[in-house]
Design a protein around this motif. Structure first.
Motif, PDB file in Angstrom:
ATOM      1  N   SER A 325       0.831  -1.208   0.000  1.00 28.16           N
ATOM      2  CA  SER A 325       0.000   0.000   0.000  1.00 28.16           C
ATOM      3  C   SER A 325       0.865   1.257   0.000  1.00 28.16           C
ATOM      4  O   SER A 325       0.500   2.266  -0.607  1.00 28.16           O
ATOM      5  N   MET A 326       2.041   1.200   0.638  1.00 27.78           N
ATOM      6  CA  MET A 326       2.930   2.374   0.615  1.00 27.78           C
ATOM      7  C   MET A 326       3.453   2.627  -0.798  1.00 27.78           C
ATOM      8  O   MET A 326       3.493   3.761  -1.263  1.00 27.78           O
ATOM      9  N   MET A 328       2.095   1.680  -3.586  1.00 27.00           N
ATOM     10  CA  MET A 328       0.977   2.070  -4.444  1.00 27.00           C
ATOM     11  C   MET A 328       0.546   3.516  -4.137  1.00 27.00           C
ATOM     12  O   MET A 328       0.050   4.209  -5.010  1.00 27.00           O
ATOM     13  N   ARG A 329       0.761   3.939  -2.891  1.00 29.55           N
ATOM     14  CA  ARG A 329       0.424   5.318  -2.541  1.00 29.55           C
ATOM     15  C   ARG A 329       1.314   6.292  -3.293  1.00 29.55           C
ATOM     16  O   ARG A 329       0.852   7.347  -3.730  1.00 29.55           O
TER      17      ARG A 329
ATOM     18  N   PHE B  69      -8.306   6.987  -2.125  1.00 29.51           N
ATOM     19  CA  PHE B  69      -6.933   6.490  -1.988  1.00 29.51           C
ATOM     20  C   PHE B  69      -6.148   6.612  -3.291  1.00 29.51           C
ATOM     21  O   PHE B  69      -4.997   7.028  -3.317  1.00 29.51           O
ATOM     22  N   VAL B  72      -5.396  10.536  -3.668  1.00 29.78           N
ATOM     23  CA  VAL B  72      -4.560  11.285  -2.712  1.00 29.78           C
ATOM     24  C   VAL B  72      -3.657  10.404  -1.855  1.00 29.78           C
ATOM     25  O   VAL B  72      -2.866  10.905  -1.073  1.00 29.78           O
ATOM     26  N   GLY B  73      -3.769   9.095  -1.993  1.00 32.42           N
ATOM     27  CA  GLY B  73      -2.911   8.222  -1.192  1.00 32.42           C
ATOM     28  C   GLY B  73      -3.445   8.033   0.210  1.00 32.42           C
ATOM     29  O   GLY B  73      -4.538   8.481   0.542  1.00 32.42           O
ATOM     30  N   MET B  74      -2.634   7.390   1.031  1.00 33.24           N
ATOM     31  CA  MET B  74      -3.090   7.017   2.363  1.00 33.24           C
ATOM     32  C   MET B  74      -2.633   8.018   3.411  1.00 33.24           C
ATOM     33  O   MET B  74      -1.569   8.588   3.303  1.00 33.24           O
TER      34      MET B  74
END
Lengths: 338, 169
Positions: A325-326, A328-329, B69, B72-74
């Protein structure tokens, strides 16, 4: 009496930013622990902590990567690592492709780059790469389209960063202050990509004292430059330590005469209950698996009260979810900026 | 940036009394309370005490359920959700600080349903502001505030609690 050193004089040299960091300083690919700042490692541990709570849910998945496609590219067999990456991706609601290269079209003469282009054309968003050659994941990361992230699932004897991070996560769950810890890594350091990643991670997280314990033949040249204290005697090496990380004796890579025999190795370097008594009473015993019982450690130790080996396996899923997830962020950030 | 001249704890007390009345009217005697990180948890801690609820307060971080998400991401400051009880067939009171677009509440409800199927969900917020983008409204809201374009409202805390209005970047 022993003292806790911070081994500042032998601290690793700061390296320039690598391909794995984007222009915002965020994780773009996860190829190696070496070169990553403490902030990113800590963030990964924190995010993994949140993913642990997902397993408490009735529905053990979150919609974070819904609609994304993650491709497990395994050039070298590994059921356990591939399974945890697959489960991590599925718990993030991504679609997963598992490609076992030895059984795929590479045997029909297709080049690696052809294969990557084809998988990119199938709108893959991330490659998880396992390869027997050091540098393979970095090579693939340098060749993929800009919107694709690459995670290293073990490359040759270079690094295995997610394994090291799940180990750090397991340590932090039990002993949160790394600066107060004395850690010993025991075994086949010469062939261990896990150990290299662990050493970088422990140094970056500020471990109090880091020891490596192995016969001279299994210690690679220049290891002392990584800020570790080298022991060739197991009893001395694990005395008063808080954490013992055992490494697997990599029989498949033992092409030279590195040890006389497995029996003799166990006699000198095998972890037994009697030897554990030399460490701190609350010592944690870890192993990246699979264990060679009776070679690296006794079954009584592997299944004993100090062992956190099965916790390591469970934590592997949360850490891989965090890494995915990092990475992909970072891609999401790039899109938002565009 | 300006501080809203309101006694926040007094408003939370009023929320608690309104909840007590509504729950009695609906004949709900043992609700579970869940605060949304971070401001919602601060308010829920007050309400939980005030209503004298027996079971532990639950907390929810909706970062993994946000619908933006991929844009703008997490949120880097993710906090673990903790629901130390089964929510199946229970009446839940969901608590947040500000109800704005409704997307946070939608994400929270999505997450809750991944833990089980509650009997009902009630929504209590300190501030209900304009700008709804989804058909979601609060059962209890202490303050109704209309902001001008570009303005945001934020709860600061946990002790003391205060509201500030600022210009969004």
């Amino acid at each position: 009496m022993t003292t806790r050193s911070t081994h500042s004089s032998t601290a690793p040299i700061k390296r320039p930013r690598t391909i794995q960091i984007d222009s915002n300083g965020r994780l773009r690919h996860f190829i190696a622990i070496e070169g990553l700042p403490k902030t990113i490692l800590t963030e990964m541990l924190d995010i993994a902590e949140s993913f642990v709570s997902v397993t408490a849910q009735d529905v053990k998945k979150v919609p974070l990567l819904r609609g994304r496609t993650i491709c497990n590219l395994f050039f070298e067999p590994s059921t356990r690592t591939r399974t945890t990456f697959e489960l991590a991706a599925k718990r993030l609601s991504a679609d997963v492709l598992n490609i076992n290269i030895s059984a795929s079209s590479s045997s029909k003469g297709e080049t690696l780059l052809d294969m990557l282009r084809n998988l990119e054309a199938m709108h893959t968003d991330m490659f998880v790469v396992r390869h027997s050659s050091s540098g393979a994941a970095q090579f693939i990361a340098s060749k993929v389209e800009p919107h694709i992230s690459v995670i290293n699932a073990g490359d040759g004897s270079h690094e295995h960063p997610t394994q090291a991070m799940l180990d750090m996560f397991t340590i932090r769950q039990h002993k949160p202050d790394f600066s107060a810890l004395r850690v010993a890594i025991v075994g086949d350091l010469r062939h261990s990509r896990v150990a290299r990643s662990q050493i970088h991670a422990l140094n970056t997280l500020g471990v109090g004292e880091l020891r490596v314990v192995a016969p001279r033949t299994l210690i690679p040249a220049g290891m002392e430059r990584l800020g570790v204290q080298i022991y060739q005697n197991l009893e001395e090496g694990i005395r008063d330590v808080d954490v013992i990380i055992m490494l697997r004796l990599q029989r498949e890579r033992m092409h030279g005469a590195f040890i006389p025999s497995e029996q003799e190795y166990f006699q000198l370097y095998g972890l037994t209950e009697a030897r554990i008594a030399l460490a701190r009473p609350d010592v944690m015993v870890m192993h990246p698996g699979p264990i060679n019982r009776g070679v690296e450690m006794d079954s009584a130790v592997a299944d004993g009260k100090h062992s956190v080996i099965l916790q390591q396996v469970s934590n592997g899923i949360a850490i891989r979810m965090a890494a995915m997830s990092m990475a992909m962020r970072s891609r999401a950030d790039a899109k938002a900026e565009a | 940036m300006r501080t809203v001249n309101e006694d926040v704890t007094q408003h939370i007390h009023a929320m608690g009394e309104a909840l007590r009345e509504q729950l009695a009217e609906a004949e709900i005697s043992k609700p579970l309370m869940i605060g949304i990180h971070t401001g919602g948890v601060w308010i829920a801690e007050h309400l939980h005490r005030q209503l004298g609820l027996d079971e532990a307060l639950g907390t929810l971080d909706i970062s993994f359920y946000r619908d933006d998400f991929t844009r703008v991401g997490m949120n880097p400051q993710v906090k673990p959700s903790a629901l130390p009880f089964s929510i199946a067939d229970r009446h839940l009171i969901l608590v947040d600080d500000v109800l704005h677009t409704g997307r946070t509440i939608r994400a929270a409800m999505n997450e809750l349903f991944d833990y089980g199927r509650p009997a009902s969900i009630w929504l209590a917020v300190l501030v209900e502001r304009d700008g709804r983008e989804l058909p979601i409204c609060a059962d209890v809201a202490a303050l109704n505030i209309k902001l001008t374009e570009g303005e945001q409202i934020k709860l600061n805390g946990p002790d003391p609690l205060s509201l500030t209005i600022f210009e969004a970047k």
